[in-house]
Design an enzyme around this catalytic site. Structure first.
Site, mmCIF file in Angstrom:
data_model
loop_
_atom_site.group_PDB
_atom_site.id
_atom_site.type_symbol
_atom_site.label_atom_id
_atom_site.label_comp_id
_atom_site.label_asym_id
_atom_site.label_seq_id
_atom_site.Cartn_x
_atom_site.Cartn_y
_atom_site.Cartn_z
ATOM 1 N N LYS A 45 1.547 7.121 -2.142
ATOM 2 C CA LYS A 45 0.585 6.168 -2.689
ATOM 3 C C LYS A 45 -0.824 6.739 -2.631
ATOM 4 O O LYS A 45 -1.709 6.327 -3.376
ATOM 5 C CB LYS A 45 0.630 4.854 -1.903
ATOM 6 C CG LYS A 45 1.937 4.092 -2.060
ATOM 7 C CD LYS A 45 2.028 2.932 -1.060
ATOM 8 C CE LYS A 45 3.296 2.107 -1.287
ATOM 9 N NZ LYS A 45 3.454 1.056 -0.256
ATOM 10 N N VAL A 46 -1.036 7.598 -1.662
ATOM 11 C CA VAL A 46 -2.341 8.237 -1.498
ATOM 12 C C VAL A 46 -2.104 9.741 -1.503
ATOM 13 O O VAL A 46 -1.173 10.237 -0.855
ATOM 14 C CB VAL A 46 -3.017 7.789 -0.184
ATOM 15 C CG1 VAL A 46 -4.193 8.689 0.163
ATOM 16 C CG2 VAL A 46 -3.468 6.339 -0.281
#
Lengths: 377, 377, 377, 377
Positions: free
Chosen positions: A310-311
């Site tokens: 997600k990051v």
């Protein structure tokens, strides 16, 4: 106590509603506040908030990065008067799309419709409030009538709008905003929903049935036989398409909750479900009071998000969590942004580009799918 | 002083997945645990947890009250191994319907499909996890492959199921559970979704697009042109109908979040939208670590809920919030319930009564509507 | 995806200390900040902070109330750079005495002695810090040498001071401050301990052995055979005497902990132990992130304090708790106070009146004692 | 409201004191509870608590490690009924010394003197409690009279004891415990202070003036001209000497606060002040609800402690923080320990070895001092 709706007739204790009206405060970019944040907020969560301001103003807003910026909002921020900050950010192009709980959009309508919410106390007797027909959101107080009349407006709009199909929440909120702008032109200054429509900012709700808006749409289906409904698939795919299209991606997360996850899941949807290797967020700012140690997603760190893709694992220095009530931190944050060098960007007006972006997503997803098929042959 | 730095190059990092497998622990009703809760948990949150156990076991489960009991679940409880508690409660008829985040149902499928999640640590390096393809939920670790294969099962099911219309989440989860029972019969012991189908317990998700299940349904619409979607209106009305039908109503809220509000809004939907004066909950138990002072709904007290008509103003003594991580408190709570006098109830099997209950809601809503029309003439 | 792992061997790790030096920020009374607090901080903890500012500026500082104001400080506020706020408040007579953890006074000495603490991150590897001899207080970093040299100064002072008896912490800190002013005149601008001596503000520590100051005093007794020690009785009686002498009493509590209780116990000491019916505090402001629901004194509400006679039961409207990290809230609070109408008061210089006030306490205590004896005869 | 002591005569609302009496629950080593902790507590804070139990039972209590175990207690644990756990642990030799807030020892005296504290609610009206002379500690209620009579006992003891010099808190609590054992023999079963004297467990308070005990000692000095006082230097040096003597060192920290730091500072006292390179703790268990992100010492991690030399950098795997209310977690922890293999150790009876250990500290400190002098010549 007998079963009935709040508010017993004939009862009257008007002083619950004697507090000052809550207004949408608009940040103006105070240099004093910037100075305090730069020089006085040095460590602990003041340090984190200072970092968040710098990452946002210096990196996310830098024209060369052309970051697509999502704002997620959990917690009753519009009742607490933070809608003015959101309006200012949208108007200046500093926020490109928004994911919020339905309650934030629902209570924003009170401001659009010129009803008054008031400053109060969290220490009042709720049984007395119930007798008096006064509704409480922590320390924000207003008459139950405000709910009933707002509901009435929503149901009227649903009938008037003649929507009779499944739409995304962005489409629904956009049409609602246009209606507000038409019927209550002043709402452009006093309503996030109205102003978002004017600015082309799509508004999403990850839990579409979970708010008085959702309740009234459900009424419309049950009582009017309408075929209007929210299609969560459209929301998932639109957000996914917006994120896919971002030159860089970054978010400002107020609170956490379902809106946070709904924003963050866009990247896993790309790699895990659609097979498109986009990579994770480039910037991640969260203002919350939830804690990592309880294990939930609301309090999960940018670091935990790395394991999910997600990051972006290379950008942890550009992620920050400031542990602070958003009612304190977000106005400070917006003052800083509005007072910064890049305090105005060309608005992306994504609400008008949704179809086109979803078409790109579809094309890339098909290509990825065929590539996998070819590989597994 | 010698110590090993984490993640030396060339080191085989398979030990991320060396922790013990997480199993669904099943409470057995230990008298020792009951004694500890009755006699040793006397004050502060131990006192609150003791109160919660007593309210549940002595009042909510009392046959003469015939309480309709909703369980709401936020936070990653199935990854943490709490599914066994939920299975036991459903099997014994101690819980009548469930509202949870999609993630709880999604990760439950790993257990159904016999994949292994493992005990780990929250202090691992997420960039190494990312390199190694290991997914982290706080301190729960498992290979990314588990996600991909579970997604594959969901997409296969979507195709196989031939659902091509808008349905409620309860309907979707019910059909999913039946599929699991058929394809993986052992899943009845290892999966909440499967066992719920067997026990007739409806499973709702207030944020249907917000989880890997929602992501895969969105894929199905985009890539397969399916017309299957979740209709949030159906969820709103079903939950509303279930609550309306309750002789008494009570809830056990784990965490807070969107599931909490989705449960609690049923009563406001009744009085505020449908004009039906049902009255609020009779019992309210919450186990959470969220705090009232942050102002959000997750941490809002039963007392605040009174002003909204969500909780009956006369029953505050039968409401309690125990501030504790659910992973600690819920197994204790279930041990107490399973060891109590009324530890088995006739299951309500509400999944089979949804249409009938919604019909009652429709009838009452129409009657209320006509009454109002008559009054305002 | 490429990223650099932390702590590669042979890497010079001097960059732990590359952050900006932490300075004592001095509030200047910004009208913009006052406007934000008055108009933008309307609900939730922003609302509470706004209330706290108004109670302080409008009521506690009102000349006609002549409130004796105690400030208590827990949490590492001087390392985080908040000493400048405290200096400004003392200098303007807005705070009359202070109770803090020893660590706050100890780390203040680094500023006095012109050592540098730096902005850092809480996410560094503590084993590397340990290897490099860098000390960490959450995200504040500095070389271990700073501790050793500050200790050396303290031990030198202990020898030079020739104190060889039991004294209160206020006396000890006063003499320490005078020494700083003499040896490092610039410390008046850079040290709370030095400035307090100049302003006559007594500084108390409720846990005198619990800090590096206490550790060095213990060394002095053990190694030098000194008879210098802190007499906690003197602290208890001095604080009690100061509170007894107040026309009105009010406090600003940062954090909670032992300093909070030490301040609040003054009133119970009066009625419970000395039999003097003084009544509780008239004003009570707390800025904390601790929570009431954990049951501890740090998070205990003004309301709970009423039952103990610590807070006057008639004044609950003049009590407020703002849940916020002090590093964010206290600079805002001080900006507001410094920019307010009554932003300067005649300093009480209580450090010079301690003997006289304790004499009054003794007299009243004796009178109360004799009255009780007469009554029970 | 007029200034006076709590409790207006003639007023009576006895139902505040109708709750069940709080008793000191004694853990018995339930195998069911061990099974729950081993098999059901798998992730999140349940996982941490399970780890803490395993580290304590398997490592800290292992005979071959001969760990010197300190227990620190903050938060009102004796009012909440946790004294029975502490008694059981002392009696079995599982805890060697204790550092607690004064309040924990003060309120323990109520049990020793056979006064009754009762289960109540945190939601009562404190102004009514004040009128009725009922004291509240969160949800624990008792008459103000209990304070007055306990104070009387303390002051009588101070006179009877004829202590007229500066002593450590361990010495003071030891003599107090002996007095209780003599005057109230049953107190051995009902009082931590009494049982500690019987078991030779030294009891320390890091903030000696900060509790009703400290208040009464201050009275004794002011009113009786006593020269009895607590010498914090002695406490610092005794704790330091105990830690120095440990083959291995480990702690169980309940809450945090001043007792936590007072324990942990022993190692910095050794290396930083006395120049003795002892190395940090080998085991570190904390049960708390405080959070690392607020920056304070209460919530500081074992990792942060490494940079200070408080925790051995090689042992981070043997450190754990479980975020949970101690009223829930500590009884579970003690049940586990009492039911474990090494559930009884030879008691160290450190109270009788303090002089001897301080002599060793003095000798080593002198040797280190002379070595440094020689080196700097």
């Amino acid at each position: 106590m007998p079963h009935r709706a709040p508010g017993s007739p004939g009862h009257s204790r008007q002083d619950f509603l004697s507090g000052k009206p809550i207004r949408y405060y608009r940040p103006t970019g105070s240099p004093d506040i910037r100075r305090l944040i730069d020089e006085g907020f040095q460590a602990f969560n003041a340090g984190r908030l200072s970092e968040a301001c710098a990452i946002f103003a210096d990196k996310m807003l830098a024209p060369e990065h052309d970051t697509t910026i999502g704002l997620t909002v959990a917690g009753a921020m519009t009742p607490a008067g933070l809608g003015g900050c959101v309006i200012e950010m949208m108007e200046r192009g500093l926020v490109d799309f928004i994911i919020a709980t339905g309650a934030n959009f629902y209570h924003d309508l009170h401001y659009a419709l010129n009803f008054t919410l008031r400053r109060g106390s969290p220490f009042v007797d709720d049984r007395e409030l119930y007798e008096d027909g006064v509704i409480r959101i922590y320390d924000v107080l207003f008459p139950a009538d405000v709910l009933l009349k707002t509901d009435e407006y929503i149901r009227d709009f649903l009938v008037r709008s003649k929507i009779n199909e499944a739409v995304s929440t962005s489409e629904f909120h956009y049409r609602l905003g246009l209606d507000l702008l038409e019927k209550f032109p002043a709402s452009a200054e006093h309503s996030v929903v109205a102003r978002a429509a004017a600015c082309g900012v799509p508004l999403y709700t990850s839990s579409p049935g979970d708010s008085s808006i959702g309740m009234n749409i459900a009424y419309h289906e049950l009582m009017n036989g309408s075929r209007f409904m929210i299609d969560p698939n459209k929301d998932v795919n639109e957000v996914c398409a917006i994120v896919l299209a971002g030159a860089r991606n970054g978010c400002v997360i107020l609170g956490g909750g379902s809106p946070k996850n709904f924003y963050l899941q866009a990247q896993p949807t790309l790699w895990e479900v659609y097979g498109i290797p986009k990579g994770g967020n480039d910037y991640f700012i969260q203002i919350t009071t939830d804690q990592v140690v309880w294990g939930g997603l609301s309090g999960a760190t940018p670091s935990e998000a790395v394991s999910w893709g997600k990051v972006n694992p290379g950008v942890l220095p550009d992620t920050v969590v400031a542990y602070c009530d958003s009612t304190v931190a977000f106005p400070l944050f917006c003052e800083y942004a509005v007072g910064s060098k890049h305090n105005r960007r060309q608005r992306k007006e994504l609400v008008h580009k949704r179809d086109q972006l979803v078409a790109v997503l579809t094309r890339e997803a098909r290509a990825a799918h065929e590539k996998r098929l070819a590989e597994t042959k």
